[in-house]
Motif scaffolding. Structure first.
Motif, PDB file in Angstrom:
ATOM      1  N   LEU A  33       0.569  -1.274  -0.179  1.00 55.32           N
ATOM      2  CA  LEU A  33       0.283   0.138   0.023  1.00 55.32           C
ATOM      3  C   LEU A  33       0.875   1.258  -0.006  1.00 55.32           C
ATOM      4  O   LEU A  33       0.470   2.284   0.022  1.00 55.32           O
ATOM      5  CB  LEU A  33      -0.729  -0.105   1.239  1.00 55.32           C
ATOM      6  CG  LEU A  33      -1.782  -0.531   1.440  1.00 55.32           C
ATOM      7  CD1 LEU A  33      -2.495  -1.288   2.850  1.00 55.32           C
ATOM      8  CD2 LEU A  33      -2.803  -1.131  -0.144  1.00 55.32           C
ATOM      9  N   ASP A  34       1.896   1.208   1.012  1.00 49.21           N
ATOM     10  CA  ASP A  34       2.736   2.013   0.762  1.00 49.21           C
ATOM     11  C   ASP A  34       3.481   2.415  -0.223  1.00 49.21           C
ATOM     12  O   ASP A  34       4.599   3.812  -0.538  1.00 49.21           O
ATOM     13  CB  ASP A  34       3.462   2.332   1.824  1.00 49.21           C
ATOM     14  CG  ASP A  34       2.967   2.623   2.748  1.00 49.21           C
ATOM     15  OD1 ASP A  34       1.019   2.785   3.035  1.00 49.21           O
ATOM     16  OD2 ASP A  34       3.135   1.857   4.103  1.00 49.21           O
ATOM     17  N   VAL A  68      -2.025  -5.023  10.079  1.00 43.94           N
ATOM     18  CA  VAL A  68      -2.873  -3.600   9.537  1.00 43.94           C
ATOM     19  C   VAL A  68      -4.270  -4.655   9.567  1.00 43.94           C
ATOM     20  O   VAL A  68      -4.272  -5.595   9.466  1.00 43.94           O
ATOM     21  CB  VAL A  68      -2.229  -4.125   7.464  1.00 43.94           C
ATOM     22  CG1 VAL A  68      -0.797  -3.343   8.112  1.00 43.94           C
ATOM     23  CG2 VAL A  68      -2.539  -4.945   7.199  1.00 43.94           C
ATOM     24  N   SER A  69      -5.078  -3.583   9.076  1.00 44.83           N
ATOM     25  CA  SER A  69      -6.209  -3.703   9.456  1.00 44.83           C
ATOM     26  C   SER A  69      -7.160  -4.881   8.558  1.00 44.83           C
ATOM     27  O   SER A  69      -6.530  -4.962   7.826  1.00 44.83           O
ATOM     28  CB  SER A  69      -7.293  -2.158   8.878  1.00 44.83           C
ATOM     29  OG  SER A  69      -7.185  -1.659   8.360  1.00 44.83           O
ATOM     30  N   VAL A  70      -8.101  -5.429   8.259  1.00 41.28           N
ATOM     31  CA  VAL A  70      -9.144  -6.037   7.675  1.00 41.28           C
ATOM     32  C   VAL A  70      -9.268  -5.180   6.428  1.00 41.28           C
ATOM     33  O   VAL A  70      -8.764  -5.761   5.535  1.00 41.28           O
ATOM     34  CB  VAL A  70     -10.615  -6.447   7.991  1.00 41.28           C
ATOM     35  CG1 VAL A  70     -10.785  -8.061   7.492  1.00 41.28           C
ATOM     36  CG2 VAL A  70      -9.574  -7.254   9.340  1.00 41.28           C
ATOM     37  N   ASP A  71      -9.558  -3.913   6.500  1.00 47.59           N
ATOM     38  CA  ASP A  71      -9.743  -3.544   4.732  1.00 47.59           C
ATOM     39  C   ASP A  71      -8.849  -3.495   4.268  1.00 47.59           C
ATOM     40  O   ASP A  71      -8.923  -3.188   3.309  1.00 47.59           O
ATOM     41  CB  ASP A  71     -10.658  -2.244   5.684  1.00 47.59           C
ATOM     42  CG  ASP A  71     -12.126  -2.699   5.542  1.00 47.59           C
ATOM     43  OD1 ASP A  71     -12.288  -3.867   5.815  1.00 47.59           O
ATOM     44  OD2 ASP A  71     -12.494  -1.335   5.966  1.00 47.59           O
ATOM     45  N   LEU A  72      -7.820  -2.539   5.173  1.00 39.40           N
ATOM     46  CA  LEU A  72      -6.506  -2.366   4.211  1.00 39.40           C
ATOM     47  C   LEU A  72      -5.953  -3.911   3.637  1.00 39.40           C
ATOM     48  O   LEU A  72      -4.952  -3.882   2.282  1.00 39.40           O
ATOM     49  CB  LEU A  72      -5.389  -2.132   5.174  1.00 39.40           C
ATOM     50  CG  LEU A  72      -5.488  -0.098   5.563  1.00 39.40           C
ATOM     51  CD1 LEU A  72      -4.762   0.199   6.311  1.00 39.40           C
ATOM     52  CD2 LEU A  72      -5.943   0.407   4.243  1.00 39.40           C
ATOM     53  N   ILE A  73      -5.375  -4.829   4.949  1.00 42.42           N
ATOM     54  CA  ILE A  73      -5.437  -6.500   3.742  1.00 42.42           C
ATOM     55  C   ILE A  73      -5.944  -7.000   2.144  1.00 42.42           C
ATOM     56  O   ILE A  73      -5.403  -6.932   1.638  1.00 42.42           O
ATOM     57  CB  ILE A  73      -5.536  -7.286   4.636  1.00 42.42           C
ATOM     58  CG1 ILE A  73      -4.717  -6.939   6.149  1.00 42.42           C
ATOM     59  CG2 ILE A  73      -5.126  -8.756   4.154  1.00 42.42           C
ATOM     60  CD1 ILE A  73      -5.234  -7.698   7.694  1.00 42.42           C
ATOM     61  N   MET A  74      -7.629  -7.046   2.115  1.00 44.94           N
ATOM     62  CA  MET A  74      -8.061  -6.947   1.208  1.00 44.94           C
ATOM     63  C   MET A  74      -7.920  -5.760  -0.020  1.00 44.94           C
ATOM     64  O   MET A  74      -8.139  -6.132  -0.924  1.00 44.94           O
ATOM     65  CB  MET A  74      -9.229  -6.849   1.731  1.00 44.94           C
ATOM     66  CG  MET A  74      -9.952  -7.778   2.566  1.00 44.94           C
ATOM     67  SD  MET A  74      -9.119  -9.062   1.949  1.00 44.94           S
ATOM     68  CE  MET A  74     -10.225  -9.835   0.682  1.00 44.94           C
TER      69      MET A  74
END
Length: 283
Positions: A33-34, A68-74
């Motif tokens: 993501l980064d 990391v959070s679930v939303d970010l994992i997905m």
């Protein structure tokens, strides 16, 4: 002879030189993501046919107790077309890890139903004592939507050897767990699941050698990810080819921002460590 597949973890600038040698890949959600170059490399490798695991970054974000959070994992998994996702686990906490895995699968079924049956899910048993670890392991084994069990370099030493930071504790404790699974006919493959080894310590190549030559466990241990050959090479610490170990454990986490230009001594050490990881455990 079959072998355990290796996913080499390296800094972004060195992915093309070293991580590209992997038989299988593990990408880290927070970096996908980064870091666009990091993301592009792993998406490209997946498109070229290499199996890609999306980790939840729990090890890299150890101080937070979770990844990391679930939303970010997905979001990260979709960006690289991951073949497998490591479901959220809570370091050293059996009950919260079981609950987290159940909640994650419910979330995926509701929000991304197309992934069920098309993407694999890996669960990682967590605990800080052996009884809780086996309870967590067996509970995760009971979940039909979990396809893979990840054997942690953190929770297994904590649960069976007292801590995860002394020399060879991952080697000794994980070998003990694997031997117990075999003796009890309770390996993940007996329930139709695969097995992945998460990380390694300074005895990593020796651990894999034992699994393949003493235990014949390469029949059911699918893969292992490791930053050890690169991290130790940066310290000019070279694996002994005969003992398949390094004397002193290095506990620091890999810096993913290491520049491309490193010293000749570091480069040579990394190269030798990579060669040993790739070949010694299969000969």
């Amino acid at each position: 002879m079959s072998k355990i597949k290796i996913a080499f973890i390296t800094p972004t600038n060195h992915l093309g030189f070293f991580a590209s040698q992997s038989d299988i890949h593990m990408s880290l959600a927070h970096l996908v993501l980064d870091d666009q170059r990091y993301c592009d490399f792993y998406r490209g490798e997946q498109e070229r046919g290499k199996f890609l695991i999306m980790d939840n970054s729990a090890f890299e974000l150890e101080e937070q107790g979770r990844g990391v959070s679930v939303d970010l994992i997905m979001e990260a998994a979709k960006k690289v077309n991951a073949d497998e996702i490591v479901v959220p686990d809570i370091l050293f906490n059996k009950d919260d890890t079981i609950s987290s895995a159940k909640d994650f699968i419910k979330y995926v079924k509701k929000t991304f139903p197309e992934m069920i049956g098309n993407v694999k899910f890996m669960a990682v048993p967590q605990a800080n004592n052996k009884d809780d670890w086996w309870d967590c392991y067996n509970s995760l084994m009971d979940m039909k939507d979990i396809n893979t069990i990840g054997l942690s370099k953190l929770s297994i030493p904590e649960s069976f050897w007292g801590n995860h930071y002394e020399d060879f504790n991952c080697l000794k404790s994980r070998m003990h767990v694997v031997a117990s699974m075999i003796a009890d006919n309770n390996t993940p493959d007996t329930r139709g699941k695969e097995t992945h080894l998460l990380g390694s310590d300074n005895g990593g190549p020796l651990e894999l050698w034992f699994y393949q030559h003493a235990y014949q466990a390469q029949q059911w241990i699918r893969s292992n990810d490791t930053s050890m050959p690169f991290l130790y090479g940066m310290h000019e610490s070279v694996i002994d080819e005969h003992r398949r170990t390094v004397d002193d454990i290095i506990m620091e986490k890999l810096n993913f921002n290491i520049p491309l230009l490193i010293s000749t001594e570091q480069w040579n050490a990394i190269n030798k460590n990579m060669r040993i990881w790739r070949y010694l455990h299969v000969h």
